[in-house]
Scaffold this active site. Sequence first.
Site, PDB file in Angstrom:
ATOM      1  N   TYR A 239      -1.286 -20.097   1.014  1.00  0.00           N
ATOM      2  CA  TYR A 239      -0.832 -20.687   2.274  1.00  0.00           C
ATOM      3  C   TYR A 239      -1.049 -22.200   2.259  1.00  0.00           C
ATOM      4  CZ  TYR A 239      -0.572 -21.522   7.348  1.00  0.00           C
ATOM      5  OH  TYR A 239      -0.244 -21.998   8.592  1.00  0.00           O
TER       6      TYR A 239
ATOM      7  N   SER B 175      -0.429 -27.433   8.632  1.00  0.00           N
ATOM      8  CA  SER B 175      -1.851 -27.127   8.701  1.00  0.00           C
ATOM      9  C   SER B 175      -2.635 -28.175   7.929  1.00  0.00           C
ATOM     10  CB  SER B 175      -2.126 -25.746   8.095  1.00  0.00           C
ATOM     11  OG  SER B 175      -3.519 -25.513   7.991  1.00  0.00           O
TER      12      SER B 175
END
Length: 303
Positions: A219, A164
């Site tokens: 995350y 990501s």
Amino acid sequence: MDSKEEVDFSFFSPSPLSSSTRWWSKETVAVVTGANKGIGFAVVKRFAELGLTVVLTARDVGRGKEAMEALREQGLGNVHFFPLDVSSPASIDAFVSWLRTTFQALDILVNNAAVSFNEINENSVEHAETVIKTNYHGTKLLTESLLPLFRLSTSVSRILNISSRLGSINKMRNLGIKATLQKENVTEQEIEQVLEMFAEDVKKGRWESRGWPEIWTDYSVSKLALNAYSRVLAKRFENEGIGRISINCFCPGFTQTSMTGGKGTHTPQAAAQLAASLALLPPHRLPNGSFFLGFGPYNKSRL
């Protein structure tokens, strides 16, 4: 890869697959983790449609089997299932043993399995330990455990880590940690030390003031570590010649999955189309140590 130049992780769109660039066959074995739904499931389906032998893995046995059967009902008999929880060393050991016995060798690994416990507009670190354990330590342990099984071939074995841009280095506001992770020869030990610092900051409740990423912090930190590890691993294999393994990362963008609550700009199938294209690039076009960003401006950038 020279960290002083913007060439380590480049953002660009891959070309569509064509029959003229096909290097794989039904003997080509691909493993996709976290694949009972979402992007992972769509990647398995795309690989199977293209004729590869695909191993679908999932933590939940029932859901994994249902996913495999759904694909087989569509005529994709080249899909196999084995349960895998990347956060469990015992589960990883069992999977690697089964894969070695069943297929003897591996050509492609797509590390897709990951967790996040935040809603879109939330930023809790209540489950930070689980997030780091799954998204980084589990992925790393699985990868290292599978390395001996990768096939020695001129077609070059490949690892694609679904990552990501939340884990981009420019999201890190702590300049000391940022400098560590940007080092050309950053080590696995230094990555571990960064994660230990994050865990300590979470434990002492000071993580918000210590310069960690501001969005989905746990995350983002897990993907920051994964991106750094991918760079370390890519450097390990960049000069291997035959038997070389290409390691790249791919950010699928804001995809409509369970992690995003079904929100997003595109479907898992669209993201999987790009992921499969990257994983199946012909050997002469296959980079090593690159970060690909889907569905956005394809500007070169350094993590």
